[in-house]
Scaffold this motif. Structure first.
Motif, PDB file in Angstrom:
ATOM      1  N   THR A   6       0.853  -1.168   0.000  1.00  0.00           N
ATOM      2  CA  THR A   6       0.000   0.000   0.000  1.00  0.00           C
ATOM      3  C   THR A   6       0.895   1.226   0.000  1.00  0.00           C
ATOM      4  N   MET A   7       0.519   2.234  -0.816  1.00  0.00           N
ATOM      5  CA  MET A   7       1.326   3.434  -0.939  1.00  0.00           C
ATOM      6  C   MET A   7       0.539   4.649  -0.475  1.00  0.00           C
ATOM      7  N   GLY A   8       1.275   5.634   0.025  1.00  0.00           N
ATOM      8  CA  GLY A   8       0.604   6.845   0.479  1.00  0.00           C
ATOM      9  C   GLY A   8       1.426   8.090   0.213  1.00  0.00           C
ATOM     10  N   TRP A   9       0.748   9.225   0.226  1.00  0.00           N
ATOM     11  CA  TRP A   9       1.385  10.544   0.161  1.00  0.00           C
ATOM     12  C   TRP A   9       1.042  11.303   1.438  1.00  0.00           C
ATOM     13  N   PHE A  10       2.041  11.920   2.013  1.00  0.00           N
ATOM     14  CA  PHE A  10       1.873  12.768   3.183  1.00  0.00           C
ATOM     15  C   PHE A  10       2.569  14.094   2.901  1.00  0.00           C
TER      16      PHE A  10
ATOM     17  N   ARG B  39       2.811  16.383  10.370  1.00  0.00           N
ATOM     18  CA  ARG B  39       2.675  15.683   9.104  1.00  0.00           C
ATOM     19  C   ARG B  39       1.196  15.377   8.856  1.00  0.00           C
ATOM     20  N   GLU B  40       0.758  15.570   7.619  1.00  0.00           N
ATOM     21  CA  GLU B  40      -0.653  15.444   7.279  1.00  0.00           C
ATOM     22  C   GLU B  40      -0.854  14.389   6.205  1.00  0.00           C
ATOM     23  N   PHE B  41      -1.867  13.556   6.385  1.00  0.00           N
ATOM     24  CA  PHE B  41      -2.223  12.577   5.369  1.00  0.00           C
ATOM     25  C   PHE B  41      -2.795  13.283   4.145  1.00  0.00           C
ATOM     26  N   VAL B  42      -2.343  12.869   2.962  1.00  0.00           N
ATOM     27  CA  VAL B  42      -2.843  13.419   1.716  1.00  0.00           C
ATOM     28  C   VAL B  42      -3.676  12.386   0.973  1.00  0.00           C
ATOM     29  N   SER B  43      -3.085  11.211   0.728  1.00  0.00           N
ATOM     30  CA  SER B  43      -3.789  10.215  -0.060  1.00  0.00           C
ATOM     31  C   SER B  43      -3.115   8.864   0.097  1.00  0.00           C
ATOM     32  N   ALA B  44      -3.866   7.791  -0.197  1.00  0.00           N
ATOM     33  CA  ALA B  44      -3.315   6.440  -0.157  1.00  0.00           C
ATOM     34  C   ALA B  44      -4.003   5.586  -1.215  1.00  0.00           C
ATOM     35  N   ILE B  45      -3.322   4.501  -1.588  1.00  0.00           N
ATOM     36  CA  ILE B  45      -3.831   3.631  -2.656  1.00  0.00           C
ATOM     37  C   ILE B  45      -3.418   2.196  -2.366  1.00  0.00           C
ATOM     38  N   THR B  46      -4.317   1.253  -2.637  1.00  0.00           N
ATOM     39  CA  THR B  46      -4.006  -0.150  -2.429  1.00  0.00           C
ATOM     40  C   THR B  46      -3.049  -0.658  -3.500  1.00  0.00           C
TER      41      THR B  46
ATOM     42  N   THR C  79      -8.799   3.875  -3.168  1.00  0.00           N
ATOM     43  CA  THR C  79      -8.041   5.075  -2.840  1.00  0.00           C
ATOM     44  C   THR C  79      -8.716   5.833  -1.703  1.00  0.00           C
ATOM     45  N   ASP C  80      -7.952   6.688  -1.062  1.00  0.00           N
ATOM     46  CA  ASP C  80      -8.448   7.493   0.043  1.00  0.00           C
ATOM     47  C   ASP C  80      -7.765   8.850  -0.048  1.00  0.00           C
ATOM     48  N   TYR C  81      -8.502   9.903   0.366  1.00  0.00           N
ATOM     49  CA  TYR C  81      -7.972  11.261   0.294  1.00  0.00           C
ATOM     50  C   TYR C  81      -8.278  12.020   1.583  1.00  0.00           C
ATOM     51  N   GLY C  82      -7.346  12.867   1.967  1.00  0.00           N
ATOM     52  CA  GLY C  82      -7.607  13.761   3.067  1.00  0.00           C
ATOM     53  C   GLY C  82      -8.681  14.766   2.682  1.00  0.00           C
ATOM     54  N   ASP C  83      -9.392  15.265   3.672  1.00  0.00           N
ATOM     55  CA  ASP C  83     -10.509  16.165   3.403  1.00  0.00           C
ATOM     56  C   ASP C  83     -10.067  17.435   2.676  1.00  0.00           C
ATOM     57  N   SER C  84      -8.871  17.904   2.967  1.00  0.00           N
ATOM     58  CA  SER C  84      -8.421  19.169   2.387  1.00  0.00           C
ATOM     59  C   SER C  84      -8.021  19.052   0.919  1.00  0.00           C
ATOM     60  N   VAL C  85      -7.845  17.832   0.413  1.00  0.00           N
ATOM     61  CA  VAL C  85      -7.413  17.658  -0.984  1.00  0.00           C
ATOM     62  C   VAL C  85      -8.420  16.889  -1.825  1.00  0.00           C
ATOM     63  N   ALA C  86      -9.418  16.307  -1.211  1.00  0.00           N
ATOM     64  CA  ALA C  86     -10.410  15.510  -1.947  1.00  0.00           C
ATOM     65  C   ALA C  86     -11.072  16.375  -3.026  1.00  0.00           C
TER      66      ALA C  86
ATOM     67  N   ALA D 115       5.219   7.182   0.805  1.00  0.00           N
ATOM     68  CA  ALA D 115       5.473   6.180   1.836  1.00  0.00           C
ATOM     69  C   ALA D 115       4.881   4.853   1.402  1.00  0.00           C
ATOM     70  N   ALA D 116       5.389   3.787   1.982  1.00  0.00           N
ATOM     71  CA  ALA D 116       4.926   2.447   1.626  1.00  0.00           C
ATOM     72  C   ALA D 116       4.826   1.566   2.862  1.00  0.00           C
ATOM     73  N   ARG D 117       3.874   0.648   2.804  1.00  0.00           N
ATOM     74  CA  ARG D 117       3.764  -0.342   3.885  1.00  0.00           C
ATOM     75  C   ARG D 117       3.322  -1.654   3.272  1.00  0.00           C
ATOM     76  N   ASN D 118       3.766  -2.749   3.881  1.00  0.00           N
ATOM     77  CA  ASN D 118       3.523  -4.076   3.319  1.00  0.00           C
ATOM     78  C   ASN D 118       2.192  -4.633   3.801  1.00  0.00           C
ATOM     79  N   VAL D 119       1.118  -3.890   3.523  1.00  0.00           N
ATOM     80  CA  VAL D 119      -0.235  -4.348   3.826  1.00  0.00           C
ATOM     81  C   VAL D 119      -1.047  -4.056   2.565  1.00  0.00           C
ATOM     82  N   PRO D 120      -1.209  -5.023   1.678  1.00  0.00           N
ATOM     83  CA  PRO D 120      -1.715  -4.749   0.322  1.00  0.00           C
ATOM     84  C   PRO D 120      -3.124  -4.159   0.260  1.00  0.00           C
ATOM     85  N   TRP D 121      -4.011  -4.558   1.183  1.00  0.00           N
ATOM     86  CA  TRP D 121      -5.419  -4.227   0.985  1.00  0.00           C
ATOM     87  C   TRP D 121      -5.984  -3.222   1.980  1.00  0.00           C
ATOM     88  N   VAL D 122      -5.244  -2.832   2.966  1.00  0.00           N
ATOM     89  CA  VAL D 122      -5.764  -1.958   4.009  1.00  0.00           C
ATOM     90  C   VAL D 122      -5.084  -0.598   3.942  1.00  0.00           C
ATOM     91  N   LEU D 123      -5.865   0.440   3.681  1.00  0.00           N
ATOM     92  CA  LEU D 123      -5.323   1.788   3.630  1.00  0.00           C
ATOM     93  C   LEU D 123      -5.187   2.341   5.047  1.00  0.00           C
TER      94      LEU D 123
END
Length: 125
Positions: free
Chosen positions: A33-37, A45-52, A58-65, A97-105
């Motif tokens: 799973t990959m993300g942008w902060f 640090r603020e969450f921007v977006s993530a993708i499986t 995909t998921d987006y922070g409220d300020s950028v959606a 950023a990256a984490r080894n959890v393929p399906w969970v944002l």
């Protein structure tokens, strides 16, 4: 192990667009799973977006959606962030950023063990 390198930052006027790229190396990039902060001076640090792993969720922070779009090219080990209608408050250092959890944002930056060095985005008013 995953190594990440961002590019594409710069100076842009309010209302403009930028596309950030994140080049990943590592044999198992496709399962991450990959993300942008982002982090602005003096702010957390603020969450921007993530993708499986396959780009299906995909998921987006409220300020950028509605303005930003995350995507990935698994074949070429690339992650992207298309940023449109940029505002001065979008000014920050953007990191992938990256984490080894393929399906969970996740919106929690502490859950991502792998980080790039960041790229500066500055939006002028």
């Amino acid at each position: 192990q995953v190594q990440l390198v961002e590019s594409g930052g710069g100076l842009v006027q309010a209302g403009g667009s930028l596309r950030l790229s994140c080049a990943a190396s590592g044999r198992t990039f496709s399962s991450y799973t990959m993300g942008w902060f982002r982090q602005a001076p003096g702010k957390e640090r603020e969450f921007v977006s993530a993708i499986t792993w396959n780009g299906g969720i995909t998921d987006y922070g409220d300020s950028v959606a509605g303005r930003f779009t995350i995507s990935r090219d698994i074949a070429n080990n690339m992650l992207y962030l298309q940023m449109n209608s940029l505002k001065p408050e979008d000014t920050a250092v953007y990191s992938c950023a990256a984490r080894n959890v393929p399906w969970v944002l996740s919106r929690n930056y502490g859950s991502y063990p792998y980080w790039g060095q960041g790229t500066q985005v500055t939006v002028s008013s």
